[in-house]
Motif scaffolding. Structure first.
Motif, PDB file in Angstrom:
ATOM      1  N   ASN A 113      -4.232   3.424  -4.253  1.00 23.88           N
ATOM      2  CA  ASN A 113      -5.392   4.153  -4.752  1.00 23.88           C
ATOM      3  C   ASN A 113      -6.052   3.336  -5.867  1.00 23.88           C
ATOM      4  O   ASN A 113      -5.935   3.642  -7.039  1.00 23.88           O
ATOM      5  N   ILE A 114      -6.741   2.262  -5.456  1.00 26.02           N
ATOM      6  CA  ILE A 114      -7.378   1.336  -6.392  1.00 26.02           C
ATOM      7  C   ILE A 114      -8.861   1.255  -6.036  1.00 26.02           C
ATOM      8  O   ILE A 114      -9.204   0.979  -4.881  1.00 26.02           O
ATOM      9  N   PRO A 115      -9.753   1.487  -7.002  1.00 20.10           N
ATOM     10  CA  PRO A 115     -11.191   1.539  -6.698  1.00 20.10           C
ATOM     11  C   PRO A 115     -11.747   0.330  -5.950  1.00 20.10           C
ATOM     12  O   PRO A 115     -12.531   0.493  -5.014  1.00 20.10           O
ATOM     13  N   HIS A 116     -11.364  -0.897  -6.310  1.00 18.77           N
ATOM     14  CA  HIS A 116     -11.965  -2.053  -5.619  1.00 18.77           C
ATOM     15  C   HIS A 116     -11.519  -2.135  -4.153  1.00 18.77           C
ATOM     16  O   HIS A 116     -12.259  -2.632  -3.311  1.00 18.77           O
ATOM     17  N   LEU A 117     -10.321  -1.621  -3.838  1.00 18.67           N
ATOM     18  CA  LEU A 117      -9.899  -1.566  -2.438  1.00 18.67           C
ATOM     19  C   LEU A 117     -10.729  -0.529  -1.677  1.00 18.67           C
ATOM     20  O   LEU A 117     -11.171  -0.775  -0.563  1.00 18.67           O
ATOM     21  N   PHE A 118     -10.943   0.635  -2.298  1.00 18.76           N
ATOM     22  CA  PHE A 118     -11.781   1.666  -1.673  1.00 18.76           C
ATOM     23  C   PHE A 118     -13.175   1.109  -1.400  1.00 18.76           C
ATOM     24  O   PHE A 118     -13.730   1.314  -0.327  1.00 18.76           O
ATOM     25  N   ASP A 119     -13.734   0.409  -2.382  1.00 19.02           N
ATOM     26  CA  ASP A 119     -15.077  -0.149  -2.221  1.00 19.02           C
ATOM     27  C   ASP A 119     -15.130  -1.106  -1.039  1.00 19.02           C
ATOM     28  O   ASP A 119     -16.067  -1.076  -0.244  1.00 19.02           O
ATOM     29  N   PHE A 123     -16.936  -1.344   4.970  1.00 17.63           N
ATOM     30  CA  PHE A 123     -16.745  -1.555   6.403  1.00 17.63           C
ATOM     31  C   PHE A 123     -16.678  -0.245   7.184  1.00 17.63           C
ATOM     32  O   PHE A 123     -16.258  -0.223   8.340  1.00 17.63           O
ATOM     33  N   GLY A 124     -17.077   0.858   6.542  1.00 16.45           N
ATOM     34  CA  GLY A 124     -17.175   2.131   7.251  1.00 16.45           C
ATOM     35  C   GLY A 124     -15.928   2.989   7.236  1.00 16.45           C
ATOM     36  O   GLY A 124     -15.853   3.977   7.968  1.00 16.45           O
ATOM     37  N   PHE A 125     -14.929   2.647   6.410  1.00 18.90           N
ATOM     38  CA  PHE A 125     -13.719   3.456   6.334  1.00 18.90           C
ATOM     39  C   PHE A 125     -13.954   4.630   5.388  1.00 18.90           C
ATOM     40  O   PHE A 125     -14.689   4.527   4.407  1.00 18.90           O
ATOM     41  N   ASN A 126     -13.316   5.751   5.702  1.00 23.81           N
ATOM     42  CA  ASN A 126     -13.382   6.955   4.883  1.00 23.81           C
ATOM     43  C   ASN A 126     -11.973   7.380   4.514  1.00 23.81           C
ATOM     44  O   ASN A 126     -11.028   7.178   5.284  1.00 23.81           O
ATOM     45  N   LEU A 127     -11.850   8.007   3.368  1.00 28.30           N
ATOM     46  CA  LEU A 127     -10.561   8.531   2.923  1.00 28.30           C
ATOM     47  C   LEU A 127     -10.168   9.706   3.801  1.00 28.30           C
ATOM     48  O   LEU A 127     -10.985  10.584   4.085  1.00 28.30           O
ATOM     49  N   LEU A 128      -8.935   9.724   4.264  1.00 28.10           N
ATOM     50  CA  LEU A 128      -8.404  10.865   4.998  1.00 28.10           C
ATOM     51  C   LEU A 128      -8.013  11.899   3.955  1.00 28.10           C
ATOM     52  O   LEU A 128      -7.110  11.663   3.144  1.00 28.10           O
ATOM     53  N   GLU A 129      -8.733  12.981   3.927  1.00 30.37           N
ATOM     54  CA  GLU A 129      -8.540  14.006   2.897  1.00 30.37           C
ATOM     55  C   GLU A 129      -7.247  14.774   3.129  1.00 30.37           C
ATOM     56  O   GLU A 129      -7.072  15.406   4.164  1.00 30.37           O
ATOM     57  N   LYS A 130      -6.347  14.659   2.197  1.00 33.15           N
ATOM     58  CA  LYS A 130      -5.120  15.455   2.194  1.00 33.15           C
ATOM     59  C   LYS A 130      -4.488  15.327   0.818  1.00 33.15           C
ATOM     60  O   LYS A 130      -4.966  14.569  -0.027  1.00 33.15           O
ATOM     61  N   ASP A 131      -3.435  16.063   0.570  1.00 30.78           N
ATOM     62  CA  ASP A 131      -2.755  15.990  -0.723  1.00 30.78           C
ATOM     63  C   ASP A 131      -1.834  14.780  -0.736  1.00 30.78           C
ATOM     64  O   ASP A 131      -0.919  14.683   0.092  1.00 30.78           O
ATOM     65  N   VAL A 162      -2.713   5.888   0.115  1.00 30.46           N
ATOM     66  CA  VAL A 162      -3.699   6.769   0.728  1.00 30.46           C
ATOM     67  C   VAL A 162      -4.072   6.207   2.092  1.00 30.46           C
ATOM     68  O   VAL A 162      -3.969   5.002   2.334  1.00 30.46           O
ATOM     69  N   GLN A 163      -4.483   7.086   2.972  1.00 33.18           N
ATOM     70  CA  GLN A 163      -4.878   6.675   4.311  1.00 33.18           C
ATOM     71  C   GLN A 163      -6.400   6.693   4.409  1.00 33.18           C
ATOM     72  O   GLN A 163      -7.056   7.608   3.906  1.00 33.18           O
ATOM     73  N   MET A 164      -6.917   5.662   5.058  1.00 33.79           N
ATOM     74  CA  MET A 164      -8.345   5.587   5.323  1.00 33.79           C
ATOM     75  C   MET A 164      -8.516   5.380   6.824  1.00 33.79           C
ATOM     76  O   MET A 164      -7.632   4.832   7.478  1.00 33.79           O
TER      77      MET A 164
END
Length: 156
Positions: free
Chosen positions: A112-118, A123-131, A138-140
């Motif tokens: 869960n690191i912001p630059h990885l999320f960015d 490339f069109g990946f979204n966070l898989l929303e779960k706890d 985290v899964q994307m």
């Protein structure tokens, strides 16, 4: 994992060097994306499945996927290739396999690191929303678009 056929690891190397320098690598595999029934709506199931939200009246909660299991750069050549370039190689390889095998969902796990999320969101990946637990990866996911999946003969 390579020897038992569970994944394939690809290396990206410097073609302009006299030495065999591995700049980066990625691992891809077939995986089942499992989402607990209580965490997925019928609309989300249909979006992921692409066809239906139920099989014989039971909500679909498992989806065949292509997993990016690992993706990394060689610390000795960190400036020789960008994370975006590694992702481009990885997704190009996935799309090559997809033309032969099918599949429409690409998943990955990351810290869960912001630059990885960015990077992955670019490339069109979204966070898989779960706890998620505090230290849990985290899964994307990315659903391949029709234009990515279906290529005309001219594009091949």
């Amino acid at each position: 994992m390579e020897k038992i056929g569970k994944s394939r690891t690809c290396s990206i190397f410097d073609e302009n060097s006299d030495r065999f320098n591995i700049l980066a690598y990625f691992t891809i595999a077939i995986q089942v994306l499992k989402i607990p029934e209580e965490m997925i709506s019928g609309r989300q199931a249909m979006l992921l499945d692409g066809f239906s939200s139920k099989i014989k009246g039971v909500k679909i909660t498992e989806f065949p996927s292509i997993l990016i299991g690992q993706l990394g750069k060689n610390e000795n050549f960190v400036d020789a290739i960008s994370g975006s370039e590694v992702m481009e190689y990885c997704l190009a390889t996935i799309l090559e396999g997809q033309t032969l095998l099918g599949g429409r969902i690409v998943i990955l796990e990351c810290k869960n690191i912001p630059h990885l999320f960015d990077l992955y969101e670019m490339f069109g990946f979204n966070l898989l929303e779960k706890d998620y637990a505090d230290s849990e990866l985290v899964q994307m996911f990315k659903i391949l678009s029709e234009t990515e999946i279906i290529q005309s003969d001219e594009e091949k």
